[in-house]
Design a protein around this motif. Sequence first.
Motif, PDB file in Angstrom:
ATOM      1  N   ALA A   1       2.672  52.938  14.069  1.00 29.88           N
ATOM      2  CA  ALA A   1       1.366  53.275  13.498  1.00 29.88           C
ATOM      3  C   ALA A   1       1.390  54.746  13.132  1.00 29.88           C
ATOM      4  O   ALA A   1       1.998  55.555  13.836  1.00 29.88           O
ATOM      5  N   TYR A   2       0.758  55.077  12.024  1.00 29.10           N
ATOM      6  CA  TYR A   2       0.776  56.457  11.572  1.00 29.10           C
ATOM      7  C   TYR A   2      -0.593  57.088  11.730  1.00 29.10           C
ATOM      8  O   TYR A   2      -1.607  56.465  11.431  1.00 29.10           O
ATOM      9  N   ARG A   3      -0.610  58.314  12.250  1.00 26.44           N
ATOM     10  CA  ARG A   3      -1.854  59.052  12.475  1.00 26.44           C
ATOM     11  C   ARG A   3      -1.765  60.403  11.809  1.00 26.44           C
ATOM     12  O   ARG A   3      -0.672  60.957  11.684  1.00 26.44           O
ATOM     13  N   TYR A   4      -2.931  60.945  11.479  1.00 26.45           N
ATOM     14  CA  TYR A   4      -2.953  62.188  10.715  1.00 26.45           C
ATOM     15  C   TYR A   4      -3.895  63.191  11.338  1.00 26.45           C
ATOM     16  O   TYR A   4      -4.990  62.847  11.749  1.00 26.45           O
ATOM     17  N   PHE A   5      -3.462  64.413  11.433  1.00 29.74           N
ATOM     18  CA  PHE A   5      -4.393  65.476  11.805  1.00 29.74           C
ATOM     19  C   PHE A   5      -3.867  66.780  11.249  1.00 29.74           C
ATOM     20  O   PHE A   5      -2.721  66.867  10.809  1.00 29.74           O
ATOM     21  N   SER A   6      -4.752  67.760  11.197  1.00 29.13           N
ATOM     22  CA  SER A   6      -4.295  69.034  10.675  1.00 29.13           C
ATOM     23  C   SER A   6      -4.940  70.170  11.442  1.00 29.13           C
ATOM     24  O   SER A   6      -5.979  69.996  12.081  1.00 29.13           O
ATOM     25  N   THR A   7      -4.287  71.300  11.429  1.00 29.91           N
ATOM     26  CA  THR A   7      -4.795  72.515  12.055  1.00 29.91           C
ATOM     27  C   THR A   7      -4.787  73.556  10.942  1.00 29.91           C
ATOM     28  O   THR A   7      -4.268  73.295   9.852  1.00 29.91           O
TER      29      THR A   7
ATOM     30  N   ALA B   1      -3.535  51.656   9.738  1.00 29.19           N
ATOM     31  CA  ALA B   1      -2.578  52.647  10.253  1.00 29.19           C
ATOM     32  C   ALA B   1      -1.174  52.083  10.354  1.00 29.19           C
ATOM     33  O   ALA B   1      -0.201  52.816  10.371  1.00 29.19           O
ATOM     34  N   LYS B   2      -1.085  50.740  10.443  1.00 31.14           N
ATOM     35  CA  LYS B   2       0.228  50.115  10.588  1.00 31.14           C
ATOM     36  C   LYS B   2       0.700  49.482   9.297  1.00 31.14           C
ATOM     37  O   LYS B   2       1.759  48.872   9.238  1.00 31.14           O
TER      38      LYS B   2
ATOM     39  N   LEU C   1      -7.696  54.670  20.650  1.00 32.32           N
ATOM     40  CA  LEU C   1      -7.707  55.189  19.277  1.00 32.32           C
ATOM     41  C   LEU C   1      -6.454  54.745  18.544  1.00 32.32           C
ATOM     42  O   LEU C   1      -6.427  54.644  17.333  1.00 32.32           O
ATOM     43  N   MET C   2      -5.408  54.582  19.293  1.00 29.13           N
ATOM     44  CA  MET C   2      -4.093  54.402  18.712  1.00 29.13           C
ATOM     45  C   MET C   2      -3.731  52.958  18.417  1.00 29.13           C
ATOM     46  O   MET C   2      -2.974  52.696  17.511  1.00 29.13           O
ATOM     47  N   ASP C   3      -4.206  52.035  19.236  1.00 28.18           N
ATOM     48  CA  ASP C   3      -3.732  50.661  19.085  1.00 28.18           C
ATOM     49  C   ASP C   3      -4.426  49.986  17.921  1.00 28.18           C
ATOM     50  O   ASP C   3      -5.632  49.899  17.869  1.00 28.18           O
ATOM     51  N   GLY C   4      -3.647  49.501  16.976  1.00 25.22           N
ATOM     52  CA  GLY C   4      -4.219  49.044  15.718  1.00 25.22           C
ATOM     53  C   GLY C   4      -4.704  47.620  15.653  1.00 25.22           C
ATOM     54  O   GLY C   4      -5.896  47.378  15.573  1.00 25.22           O
ATOM     55  N   LEU C   5      -3.820  46.674  15.671  1.00 25.25           N
ATOM     56  CA  LEU C   5      -4.217  45.318  15.357  1.00 25.25           C
ATOM     57  C   LEU C   5      -4.935  44.673  16.538  1.00 25.25           C
ATOM     58  O   LEU C   5      -4.572  44.841  17.674  1.00 25.25           O
TER      59      LEU C   5
END
Lengths: 302, 646
Positions: B95-101, A144-145, B78-82
Amino acid sequence: MTTLHLSHLEQLEAESIQIIREVVAQFEKPVMLFSIGKDSLAMLRLAEKAFAPGKLPFPLMHVNTTFKFKEMISFRDEFVKARGHTLIEWINQEGVKAGITPFNAGTQRYTHVMKTEALKQALSHYGFDAAFGGARRDEEKSRAKERVFSFRDRFHTWDPKNQRPELWNLYNGRVAKGESIRVFPLSNWTELDVWLYVYKEQIPVVPLYFAKPRPVVNRNGTWIMRDDDRMPLEPGEVPEMRSVRFRTLGCYPLTGAVDSQASNLREVLEEMLRSRTSERQGRVIDYDEAGSMEQKKKEGYF
Amino acid sequence: MLHGEELDRVGIDGWLEGYQRKELLRILTCGSVDDGKSTLIGRLLHDSAGVFEDQLKALKKDTTRFGTTGEEIDFALLMDGLQAEREQGITIDVAYRYFSTPRRKFIVADTPGHEQYTRNMATGASTSDLAIILIDARKGVLAQTRRHAFICSLLGIKHVVIAVNKMDLVEYSQEVFEAIRRECSEFLGRLSIPDVHFIPMSARRGENVVGRSETMPWYQGAPLLDYLETVHIAGDRNTIDLRLPVQLVLRPNLDFRGFAGTIASGVLRKGDEIVALPSGRRAFVKQVFVSGAEREEAGPGMAVTITLDREIDISRGDLIARPNNAPMLEHAVEAMVVWMNEAALEPGRQYLIQQCALQAPVAVTDLRYRIDVNSLKSESATQLGLNEIGRIRMECAKPIGADPYVRNRQTGAFILIDRMTNATVGAGMILDRTPAEQALDRERRSHDAGTNLSPHAGTVTPEQRAARVGQRPFTLWLTGLPRSGKSSLANALERTLFERGLQSVVLDGESLRKGLSSDLGFSERDRAEHVRRASELAKLLNDHGQAVIAAFVSPTAEQRERARSVVGAERFLELHCDASLEACEQRDSTGFYAKARAGEIANVTGVHTAYEPPTSPALRLDTVGASVEANVARILALLESRLLVG
């Protein structure tokens, strides 16, 4: 004016094309990794569009572990020939000589030797300074990063603390001699976007993505297809024919199948939309530990 | 599962059809971990079905190991990556996240809220359409809130949601929410963010995130997701100024010579005449390929390849525009920069600039000032350290075809690269320039034939005139009672602007009535006409690149609204000279009010007719308690924050 409006898929397509062109403009010797999976095929279609009506200004390269599904290899050869692309196949001969298989070496060591080391050997051998990969940020937390241009030092390793900021669509591709980048044009695509694109563009994919009765055995709750007899059976284990398909493709002993009746793309999409598990679940290699992908990337994995 | 429900409703073919039409919205989230930002994004992903079961299982496992929520699932994880960062409990990158409606697809850029991470926020902001700024309802507006809003404004984000989170911890109090809204509005008014929304919520409980909250009946607006699905962004695109940066020249065979690039702005059609910069050569478009397929036209954001009707010299880094709408070609550029490297920016140092597809050496000649992101004040500085923001002047080895960032988010943006380490060290936004610098540059340009690109055909546009004068025109509309200090403030301001090299014109009631409005009296109708003439005059002057300082009583909100629409809302700033009637009468040395009181003059505002104070002026100036100098300083700060003056 409607032709001037971009849907999200068209926008992603345009952004990926910009990235691919930028690499060709900024690097001397790029190569596109071709894993034969749906992401690779979508990425390849984007590259074709980027340089249409001309041909690709770089070769494709497949790092073959020798344990890929047979159907992948036959698909690869036909597809590449039909599209007129140049393909390089690389196999880590040292690994082959040492007789390393997923069965005798353990998953981690096998992956390291036949994938990570093989890739590094190939990149150094040909002197590629940029390698396109089909990885997406939605695949896994540490992805994600990841940057679109991911910098690797002369040992091909990745330092998560030392990556360049990427603003707007400005990609700084300057590297010193020996350094290289991995490029991820599909960074902002999701699994669903890729499938939709495959559907919309009618891109042919390996039939393994569609359900068919296949010989499988259950190992630790995962259906593994016995693609050839190099895979030893446990005492008393008998392959059974089940209607299964694969959500991801890789080395057959490390790729889990799912029970499915979806025999075409429309049915696969419907099944996937109703699914409650993410696609990497079928992969044995990064299932063990939360940070395992990060560890592999530091060592030079894609 | 939203997808499942939608599938049941429309079937797979309907779903596929709908999915292909979805629009993309890019969101930036700003706030610190403590504001519940990660929880909010985790909640959006989870409630809109962006989280799968196996991820949820891993999340539950992680919650017991790192979580801070006890039994409840910690969405933040859910968000924290490394991994290393996760163990420290902080997020330290974008950090990039994806969702759709069913309506849209969303890309969320998650950036940390710590003091030192301006860099990451600017990175996330550079591509975002909308920003969500989180505020912990218990803590209210903090310095970081101002900083986040400022960076959003600087990076050109046009839509901001102020998410007042943790409302459950302040008993869902409307007073708390309103107090935060008031405080935010005060400083947001000084920035250039045209669209701001406030939403009270509890991310942890999911209130007003995806569904409406029943605990806050006093909030009549939509929950966050509704707003994200409907906010209108198509209008943010610049479809006027054609700019096609040339990324690559494609020459697959002898018969084909295509110029490939992504349209930064504007529309390009087959048969259009174009000009290539810097050569200034013209040609007509023969073919347009969009994503590889031949089409009649192409718009912003499209990856195109075009061919031309004749051979002209174009290479990577060049810019294709229209002959009557081409950007200025400049060797010297003024810009705001966000510094992103430990090695500080110092005037005199050389870097590489990357702007569109152009890479060229530049020298930073001046560091004009640094901005204190907490107070938004500019201060003098000798260098710009990591995470600092300042205004610089650069000189480039090649002429840059650039637009001001406020006008064009693609051609107005650039990065700076360290020539030794190759690191990306700065991100910049090009500003309009002062007349003095332009004159200097023009002088140089006259030695450099072929780069002088004054338009040959078509009428001269207001933008071109403004560019010629080298300033962004605006109208400061000073309203207030008679003798409230409008004219003296206007004159002092003109003097200050003049000394800074900016031209402005003062229009006031008294001087206009001697000429242009000499036929008018003081009836309500005549007053309205007087204000109308003043507004038209201000518009005309603005169209010619002049700044206007208009000082008119303009007693009614209606008159001022009309003035705003005549001049144009984007360049109209309403300033209220706030002085009580008592104070105005006291300071009146001309006997104006005395005569009005005595009945010698009729229709005097304040005495015979009411004055309606503005409800939301860009600035409310205390013209009794504060000095003229102090008020001038406040107005200058306003103009600077809106990048109208540098």
